[in-house]
Design a protein around this motif. Structure first.
Motif, PDB file in Angstrom:
ATOM      1  N   SER A   3      -7.441  94.298  42.286  1.00 20.47           N
ATOM      2  CA  SER A   3      -7.244  95.576  41.845  1.00 20.47           C
ATOM      3  C   SER A   3      -6.953  96.798  42.971  1.00 20.47           C
ATOM      4  CB  SER A   3      -8.221  96.126  40.771  1.00 20.47           C
ATOM      5  OG  SER A   3      -9.523  96.047  41.843  1.00 20.47           O
ATOM      6  N   TYR A  63      -6.477 114.583  40.640  1.00 16.26           N
ATOM      7  CA  TYR A  63      -6.707 113.441  39.875  1.00 16.26           C
ATOM      8  C   TYR A  63      -7.665 112.479  40.382  1.00 16.26           C
ATOM      9  CZ  TYR A  63      -2.290 115.249  37.808  1.00 16.26           C
ATOM     10  OH  TYR A  63      -1.419 115.972  37.340  1.00 16.26           O
ATOM     11  N   ASN A  66      -8.595 108.851  39.436  1.00 15.22           N
ATOM     12  CA  ASN A  66      -7.493 108.392  38.457  1.00 15.22           C
ATOM     13  C   ASN A  66      -6.215 108.084  39.400  1.00 15.22           C
ATOM     14  OD1 ASN A  66      -8.611 108.518  35.793  1.00 15.22           O
ATOM     15  ND2 ASN A  66      -8.714 110.460  35.993  1.00 15.22           N
ATOM     16  N   HIS A  68      -4.752 105.985  42.274  1.00 17.31           N
ATOM     17  CA  HIS A  68      -4.775 104.688  43.393  1.00 17.31           C
ATOM     18  C   HIS A  68      -3.543 104.510  44.123  1.00 17.31           C
ATOM     19  CE1 HIS A  68      -8.040 103.220  40.463  1.00 17.31           C
ATOM     20  NE2 HIS A  68      -7.428 104.027  39.670  1.00 17.31           N
ATOM     21  N   GLN A  80      -0.536 104.915  41.818  1.00 15.99           N
ATOM     22  CA  GLN A  80      -0.677 104.731  40.344  1.00 15.99           C
ATOM     23  C   GLN A  80      -1.376 105.845  39.882  1.00 15.99           C
ATOM     24  OE1 GLN A  80      -2.549 101.325  38.241  1.00 15.99           O
ATOM     25  NE2 GLN A  80      -0.452 100.704  37.789  1.00 15.99           N
ATOM     26  N   HIS A  82      -3.595 107.105  36.640  1.00 14.10           N
ATOM     27  CA  HIS A  82      -3.772 106.652  35.034  1.00 14.10           C
ATOM     28  C   HIS A  82      -3.784 107.868  34.217  1.00 14.10           C
ATOM     29  CE1 HIS A  82      -5.907 102.767  36.395  1.00 14.10           C
ATOM     30  NE2 HIS A  82      -4.702 102.703  36.313  1.00 14.10           N
ATOM     31  N   HIS A  84      -4.456 110.324  31.046  1.00 11.04           N
ATOM     32  CA  HIS A  84      -5.165 110.345  29.940  1.00 11.04           C
ATOM     33  C   HIS A  84      -4.766 111.268  28.872  1.00 11.04           C
ATOM     34  CE1 HIS A  84      -8.521 107.774  31.592  1.00 11.04           C
ATOM     35  NE2 HIS A  84      -8.166 108.370  32.529  1.00 11.04           N
ATOM     36  N   PRO A 120      -5.310 104.847  28.955  1.00  8.94           N
ATOM     37  CA  PRO A 120      -4.432 105.672  29.746  1.00  8.94           C
ATOM     38  C   PRO A 120      -3.155 105.180  29.866  1.00  8.94           C
ATOM     39  CG  PRO A 120      -5.968 104.671  31.320  1.00  8.94           C
ATOM     40  CD  PRO A 120      -6.534 104.384  29.704  1.00  8.94           C
ATOM     41  N   SER A 122      -0.240 104.024  32.383  1.00  8.64           N
ATOM     42  CA  SER A 122      -0.209 104.014  33.773  1.00  8.64           C
ATOM     43  C   SER A 122       1.256 104.254  34.144  1.00  8.64           C
ATOM     44  CB  SER A 122      -0.467 102.669  34.221  1.00  8.64           C
ATOM     45  OG  SER A 122      -1.784 101.983  33.785  1.00  8.64           O
ATOM     46  N   THR A 124       3.211 104.384  37.632  1.00  3.99           N
ATOM     47  CA  THR A 124       3.259 103.963  38.900  1.00  3.99           C
ATOM     48  C   THR A 124       4.513 104.418  39.548  1.00  3.99           C
ATOM     49  OG1 THR A 124       2.303 101.770  38.234  1.00  3.99           O
ATOM     50  CG2 THR A 124       3.102 101.826  40.341  1.00  3.99           C
ATOM     51  N   VAL A 143       1.765 101.214  29.092  1.00  9.55           N
ATOM     52  CA  VAL A 143       0.643 101.526  28.251  1.00  9.55           C
ATOM     53  C   VAL A 143       0.703 100.496  27.168  1.00  9.55           C
ATOM     54  CG1 VAL A 143       2.583 103.023  27.004  1.00  9.55           C
ATOM     55  CG2 VAL A 143      -0.232 103.140  26.365  1.00  9.55           C
ATOM     56  N   TYR A 226     -12.065 100.145  24.746  1.00  8.36           N
ATOM     57  CA  TYR A 226     -12.071 101.381  25.873  1.00  8.36           C
ATOM     58  C   TYR A 226     -12.573 102.731  25.057  1.00  8.36           C
ATOM     59  CZ  TYR A 226      -9.941 104.949  28.826  1.00  8.36           C
ATOM     60  OH  TYR A 226      -9.817 105.759  29.834  1.00  8.36           O
TER      61      TYR A 226
END
Length: 455
Positions: A3, A63, A66, A68, A80, A82, A84, A120, A122, A124, A143, A226
């Motif tokens: 990940s 963020y 959230n 990355h 990336q 996430h 919401h 969420p 995503s 990228t 998503v 989730y």
């Protein structure tokens, strides 16, 4: 695949990029080969690089977890977010499910449920050297609760946002739009609708969407899981009032029961141990007086500890056996036995007995009545006293109760009888015409023993 790591990274810390980043790099290489990526002077490239660095710092501050980042020092920069969707009052979800094996229209029905948190979106991104002066970031969207057509419409909307403000940093604007007006843009003001795939639809699909192929049942289960995880996370970090002691604690100090009620750990531990100590384990349920919900054994174990939980198990087994009409206890070893037509046989000592009169099994003979048993025991006591040469008054068994422990057990066949020695001695020491009363709790029933003497 590992990940991606979020937030800040150590020097030279590079984590393997996900499939979405590989797709973005292929897009950038294709545009470079086709001449869509402009050649810029060094001054412009340095300016873009500084703007990208400033934007990344701002995104990290806004963020947090959230965001990355895939490789802190890698160029081109890729990350990336996430995103919401904002649903302050929750939202309903209607899922089209199949009933039966045949995929006919009349076999389809909608299952509706509500969620407080949506999985969420995503986003990228990959920032090419020409961003933000000449080119937008390359991006993909993922998503799992949207179909390909709707995700494609989101991609086109992000393109239009960049077209309205070319040459400026745009990632923050993209995220803001995905957070707020996305559901309205998709027509989900009154709730989200998830339908079965329709093979007849031939609308073009954007190549920038990354979507895992899932059944509607799997999508629904992921949404529910989730939502439960996020609700629990929100509960743990919030402040709540215990309805037993009325004190306020953080959610992490509470015990949440399957019925939905929650109480502080201290109160639940005291409440659980009190019922185990008093033997009222059948009342060990949710403390809410209008609920009475079940408390799982694994939760009780954490509240009681090993020793008390082992005692709780014994008590709950005993109470359960006592509540069964077809369970009797062996007169010799007290093992639970199953009754079969007024008779039972112990599986441990193989003793057979009558469950009606609590005596040995007597096939073909009728059971003795309690009065007949009393007379028989009284005669035995008389013979025993005379054989010892006792000249005093002969103790008479008052009402239904025996004088000595031996005869008490023979008469009632109780499993646990604790009679001190002075009870038996009292039969020969009390004065004529007086009565001595002893009370004991046997099988939770108070029993009085009356000892009288004949004149």
């Amino acid at each position: 695949m590992e990940s991606p790591r979020g937030g800040s990274h150590g020097e030279g810390d590079v984590s393997p990029p996900p499939e979405a980043v590989r797709m973005l790099r292929e897009m950038a290489l294709r545009d470079r080969r086709e001449g869509d990526e402009p050649d810029l002077p060094d001054d412009q490239l340095r300016s873009n690089d500084q703007l990208q660095e400033d934007e990344m710092l701002a995104l990290e501050a806004i963020y947090g977890d959230n965001l990355h980042i895939f490789g802190e020092k890698s160029v081109p920069r890729s990350f990336q977010i996430h995103v919401h969707c904002e649903i302050p009052d929750g939202i309903s979800v209607s899922a089209e499910l199949l009933q039966g094996v045949d995929d006919y229209q009349n076999n389809r029905f909608f299952d509706t449920f509500s969620v407080q948190h949506l999985a969420p979106i995503s986003l990228t991104c990959l920032m090419p050297p020409s961003y933000p002066s000449h080119h937008s970031p390359y991006f993909t969207l993922s998503v799992h609760w949207l179909d390909s057509v709707k995700i494609s419409s989101l991609c086109h909307m992000l393109d239009s946002i960049w077209a309205q403000q070319p040459g400026q940093e745009v990632v923050f604007e993209w995220v803001q739009w995905l957070q707020s007006p996305t559901l309205s843009h998709l027509g989900f003001d009154d709730g989200i609708v998830i339908r079965q795939p329709d093979d007849s639809v031939t609308d073009p699909v954007d190549v920038r969407l990354v979507r895992e192929i899932l059944s509607v049942d799997d999508v629904v289960q992921r949404l529910i899981n989730y939502n439960e995880e996020q609700c629990q996370e929100s509960f743990l970090h919030g402040l709540h009032v215990c309805m037993i002691c009325f004190s306020e604690y953080k959610g992490i100090d509470f015990i949440k029961l399957p019925c939905g009620h929650y109480f502080c750990r201290n109160c639940m531990e005291t409440y659980s141990r009190m019922h185990v100590k008093e033997g009222s384990v059948m009342k060990l349920v949710c403390p809410d007086d209008k609920c009475g919900g079940f408390i799982p054994p694994n939760l009780l174990k954490s509240l009681l500890g090993e020793a008390d939980f082992e005692w709780w198990e014994r008590l709950i087994l005993q109470r359960s056996l006592d509540s069964m009409a077809d369970v009797a206890y062996c007169l010799r070893c007290q093992t639970a036995c199953l009754e079969d037509e007024d008779n039972a046989q112990c599986s441990k000592c193989l003793f057979s007995f009558c469950t009606r009169c609590r005596d040995r099994r007597h096939v073909g003979e009728r059971c003795l009545t309690p009065d007949e048993k009393l007379l028989s025991l009284e005669e035995r006591e008389k013979v025993r006293q005379l054989s010892k040469g006792y000249a005093g008054p002969i103790p008479r068994i008052g009402m239904k109760y025996a004088v000595s422990r031996k005869y008490f057990v023979l008469l009632f066949h109780v499993r646990i009888v604790v009679l001190p020695s002075h009870v038996c001695q009292a039969a020969t020491t009390c004065t004529t015409g007086k009565r001595v009363v002893y009370s004991y709790a046997i099988k939770t029933v108070s029993i009085s023993i009356y000892i009288e003497h004949r004149q």
